[in-house]
Design a protein around this motif. Structure first.
Motif, PDB file in Angstrom:
ATOM      1  N   LEU A   6       0.914  -1.246  -0.235  1.00 32.69           N
ATOM      2  CA  LEU A   6      -0.037  -0.058   0.014  1.00 32.69           C
ATOM      3  C   LEU A   6       0.786   1.320   0.110  1.00 32.69           C
ATOM      4  CD1 LEU A   6      -2.730  -1.200   2.737  1.00 32.69           C
ATOM      5  CD2 LEU A   6      -2.848  -1.183   0.051  1.00 32.69           C
ATOM      6  N   MET A   8       0.648   5.097   0.822  1.00 32.70           N
ATOM      7  CA  MET A   8      -0.149   5.825   1.695  1.00 32.70           C
ATOM      8  C   MET A   8      -0.174   7.617   1.052  1.00 32.70           C
ATOM      9  SD  MET A   8      -1.021   3.772   3.746  1.00 32.70           S
ATOM     10  CE  MET A   8      -2.307   4.698   4.481  1.00 32.70           C
ATOM     11  N   THR A  16       3.998  -0.075   2.105  1.00 30.75           N
ATOM     12  CA  THR A  16       4.164  -1.055   3.144  1.00 30.75           C
ATOM     13  C   THR A  16       3.506  -2.324   2.638  1.00 30.75           C
ATOM     14  OG1 THR A  16       3.618   0.587   4.862  1.00 30.75           O
ATOM     15  CG2 THR A  16       3.110  -1.456   5.263  1.00 30.75           C
ATOM     16  N   VAL A  18       1.940  -5.972   2.489  1.00 25.23           N
ATOM     17  CA  VAL A  18       0.507  -6.311   3.365  1.00 25.23           C
ATOM     18  C   VAL A  18       0.612  -7.691   2.961  1.00 25.23           C
ATOM     19  CG1 VAL A  18      -0.736  -4.257   3.527  1.00 25.23           C
ATOM     20  CG2 VAL A  18      -1.089  -5.733   1.608  1.00 25.23           C
ATOM     21  N   ALA A  19       1.614  -8.556   2.717  1.00 26.66           N
ATOM     22  CA  ALA A  19       1.904  -9.858   2.670  1.00 26.66           C
ATOM     23  C   ALA A  19       3.529  -9.907   2.619  1.00 26.66           C
ATOM     24  CB  ALA A  19       1.331 -10.241   1.484  1.00 26.66           C
ATOM     25  N   TYR A  46       5.876  -9.153   6.076  1.00 26.54           N
ATOM     26  CA  TYR A  46       4.283  -8.583   6.304  1.00 26.54           C
ATOM     27  C   TYR A  46       4.450  -7.238   7.053  1.00 26.54           C
ATOM     28  CZ  TYR A  46      -0.434  -8.747   7.912  1.00 26.54           C
ATOM     29  OH  TYR A  46      -1.851  -8.285   8.676  1.00 26.54           O
ATOM     30  N   CYS A  47       3.737  -6.174   6.672  1.00 26.67           N
ATOM     31  CA  CYS A  47       3.687  -4.840   7.537  1.00 26.67           C
ATOM     32  C   CYS A  47       4.818  -3.950   7.367  1.00 26.67           C
ATOM     33  CB  CYS A  47       3.521  -5.043   8.970  1.00 26.67           C
ATOM     34  SG  CYS A  47       1.720  -5.488   9.257  1.00 26.67           S
ATOM     35  N   HIS A  48       6.062  -4.654   6.725  1.00 31.58           N
ATOM     36  CA  HIS A  48       7.006  -3.819   6.430  1.00 31.58           C
ATOM     37  C   HIS A  48       7.271  -3.205   5.189  1.00 31.58           C
ATOM     38  CE1 HIS A  48       9.680  -5.028  10.394  1.00 31.58           C
ATOM     39  NE2 HIS A  48       8.596  -5.714  10.427  1.00 31.58           N
ATOM     40  N   LYS A  49       8.215  -2.129   5.224  1.00 29.26           N
ATOM     41  CA  LYS A  49       8.441  -1.148   4.233  1.00 29.26           C
ATOM     42  C   LYS A  49       9.455  -1.594   3.014  1.00 29.26           C
ATOM     43  CE  LYS A  49       9.253   2.143   7.144  1.00 29.26           C
ATOM     44  NZ  LYS A  49       8.948   1.286   8.508  1.00 29.26           N
ATOM     45  N   LYS A  63       6.667   8.588   4.169  1.00 27.98           N
ATOM     46  CA  LYS A  63       5.451   7.772   4.243  1.00 27.98           C
ATOM     47  C   LYS A  63       4.494   8.629   4.883  1.00 27.98           C
ATOM     48  CE  LYS A  63       3.229   3.785   6.489  1.00 27.98           C
ATOM     49  NZ  LYS A  63       3.519   2.728   7.609  1.00 27.98           N
ATOM     50  N   TYR A  64       3.021   8.625   4.416  1.00 26.90           N
ATOM     51  CA  TYR A  64       1.896   9.520   4.446  1.00 26.90           C
ATOM     52  C   TYR A  64       2.323  11.003   4.170  1.00 26.90           C
ATOM     53  CZ  TYR A  64       0.864   6.109   8.290  1.00 26.90           C
ATOM     54  OH  TYR A  64       0.395   4.969   9.048  1.00 26.90           O
TER      55      TYR A  64
ATOM     56  N   ALA B 157       2.266  -1.901  11.508  1.00 25.54           N
ATOM     57  CA  ALA B 157       1.880  -1.108  10.350  1.00 25.54           C
ATOM     58  C   ALA B 157       0.445  -0.880   9.944  1.00 25.54           C
ATOM     59  CB  ALA B 157       2.633  -1.207   9.018  1.00 25.54           C
ATOM     60  N   GLY B 239       6.407  -5.167  13.885  1.00 22.28           N
ATOM     61  CA  GLY B 239       5.396  -4.818  13.420  1.00 22.28           C
ATOM     62  C   GLY B 239       5.498  -3.904  12.135  1.00 22.28           C
ATOM     63  N   GLY B 240       6.762  -3.525  11.877  1.00 17.94           N
ATOM     64  CA  GLY B 240       6.887  -2.766  10.693  1.00 17.94           C
ATOM     65  C   GLY B 240       6.916  -1.114  10.882  1.00 17.94           C
TER      66      GLY B 240
END
Lengths: 100, 386
Positions: A6, A8, A16, A18-19, A46-49, A63-64, B157, B239-240
């Protein structure tokens, strides 16, 4: 191709995931409704950039549409951006105050 | 929008009708636990302070104790003190009675001649109070009676990307209907404080938001500590979430987009209606404690990693957008927001759904932590939590 990351804000230089994305796999994200992709140059959890572009040492990770901090090493495109290569910098609070 | 709640003579309506068994200090906590276990409708809190303390800490514990007693979800209060603590039971009772007309009684363990004699008297008092509380009928209350505390904990995240924006949407919708919300955890504004300050209703509030962050950092620095060392937590990093800035930029989204009308100190009660901020620790248990003491009658809690937390007085509704966490910790998670990450629903759609879910909680639906009887508490002190 399924979206697995994703974005942002259009100004961001990371997305980021999401898998879990293994090295060599495609990272797919949407930008302005269009599907974009890049190759993961290392395993991204997962969840990392992941870096969309090369970010030089001392450069900002966005980000954002905002700065997350500065990099402590060169991060090539497709590499993992984490607390190991990114650090927070002190704020300049006084400059953020408005005149009353 | 209206909900079925318990009207109070002072302040907002309750969405629960508890008899609160309240210790004045740590030494009264166990007796309170035994009393509450004997009476249906009673809840107790465990208090870790109240004795051998400096003035600022005493002021904070008194704010929390009186705030809990005055919380709209409390029908009446049975106070149990020891006898040699900083503020004894009769003084605490007088303080509470100066602020509310709800029934309040108090006992001292040394005065009564030990815990068994205290328990006997306190159980009788609590039983009578619970019987009266059960007679109170619910009435239709306007949604403006809702003061929703907004919290996040065990973030990853997905929090900043999905669950916090969805809760921000919920906050906007509630504020537009006349309700009020409080977002706290000021240390988790740092790095995003310039974004949050743009929501300030006045230039004074803008500067207050910046000042709160500046003061928090200075406070920790004075003790030789760096706020960036404790934040993000190891779980956040796994968790990123790489930096405090990244955590904050995600955290502040849970407060929505409406103008910030007031910035409160910890455990302070609001004077305004709308989107409100409270200067609390990022430590979630402490932050919820402060918001409940400030009068929140419900709390929504976003998480990425998953947490079981609950509060004795106020239902805590836990939501996550991390599908793995919802599957693994389904017994502790109330709402699955992972459709936002999957791309099958927008955060705006899920925020709209949360309005109905919170409405159910206001009408009496138990959250999971509430059904389990969880009652976490952490009272902040002079050297603040991070």
């Amino acid at each position: 191709m399924n979206v697995n990351a994703l974005l942002m804000d259009e100004r961001d230089n990371v997305v980021t995931c999401v898998a879990d994305v293994p090295k060599g796999a495609q990272v797919v994200y949407k930008k302005q409704g269009e599907l974009c992709c890049l190759t993961a140059e290392e395993d991204i959890p997962y969840c990392h950039k992941i870096a969309l572009t090369a970010i030089p040492k001392g450069g900002e990770v966005i980000k954002y549409g905002e700065s997350l901090g500065q990099t402590s090493e060169d991060i090539p495109a497709g590499h993992w951006v984490s607390h190991d290569n990114l650090f927070s910098v002190p704020r300049d609070y006084d400059s953020e105050m408005v005149k009353l | 929008m209206q909900f079925w709640g318990y009207k109070r003579k002072e302040g907002r309506a309750g969405i629960r009708n508890h008899v609160l068994i309240l210790p004045t200090c740590a030494c009264g906590s166990e007796t309170c636990r035994v009393v509450a276990s004997q009476v249906r409708g009673a809840v107790n809190i465990v208090f870790n302070t109240g004795c051998s303390d400096v003035a600022a800490n005493t002021a904070m514990s008194q704010k929390v104790l009186t705030g809990f007693a005055c919380n709209p979800n409390v029908y009446g209060v049975v106070i149990i003190g020891l006898g040699c603590e900083t503020v004894p039971h009769d003084k605490l009772r007088e303080k509470i009675q100066a602020q509310t007309s709800k029934p309040v009684v108090s006992f001292g363990i040394q005065e009564e001649g030990g815990t068994l004699k205290t328990i006997e008297k306190a159980v009788r008092a609590a039983r009578e109070m619970a019987a009266q509380a059960a007679m109170q009928q619910k009435e239709l209350c306007d949604i403006s009676e809702l003061l929703l505390g907004i919290e996040c904990g065990g973030s990853d995240a997905t929090s900043g990307i999905a669950s916090n924006p969805a809760v921000g949407e919920l906050s906007d919708r509630l504020v537009d209907m006349g309700a009020s919300t409080i977002m706290s955890e000021s240390i988790e504004w740092i790095g995003g404080e310039h974004v949050l300050a743009k929501r300030a209703a006045t230039p004074e509030i803008h500067n207050r938001i910046i000042q709160v962050c500046k003061d928090y950092e200075a406070h920790l620095e004075a003790a030789g500590q760096d706020c960036r060392a404790g934040q993000p937590t190891p779980g956040n990093k796994a968790g990123g979430l790489s930096t405090l800035d990244e955590k904050s930029l995600g955290c502040i989204r849970k407060g929505g987009t409406r103008p910030v009308v007031e910035v409160l100190e910890q455990a302070e009660r609001p004077t305004k209606t709308g989107a409100i901020l409270m200067d609390t620790a990022g430590y979630d248990i402490s932050s919820v404690t402060s918001m409940v003491a400030g009068g929140c009658n419900a709390v929504i809690f976003t998480t990425g990693r998953g947490t079981p937390t609950g509060n004795a007085i106020v239902p805590v509704l836990k939501v996550t957008a991390n599908a793995r966490t919802y599957q693994k910790m389904g017994d502790n998670m109330d709402v699955d927001l992972s459709a936002i990450i999957a791309g099958t629903k927008t955060y705006q759609e899920m925020g709209a759904e949360l309005v109905d879910i919170i409405h159910d909680v206001c009408n009496g639906k138990l959250t999971k932590a509430e059904a389990y009887g969880f009652s976490d508490i952490a009272v902040d002190h002079v050297c603040r939590y991070v």
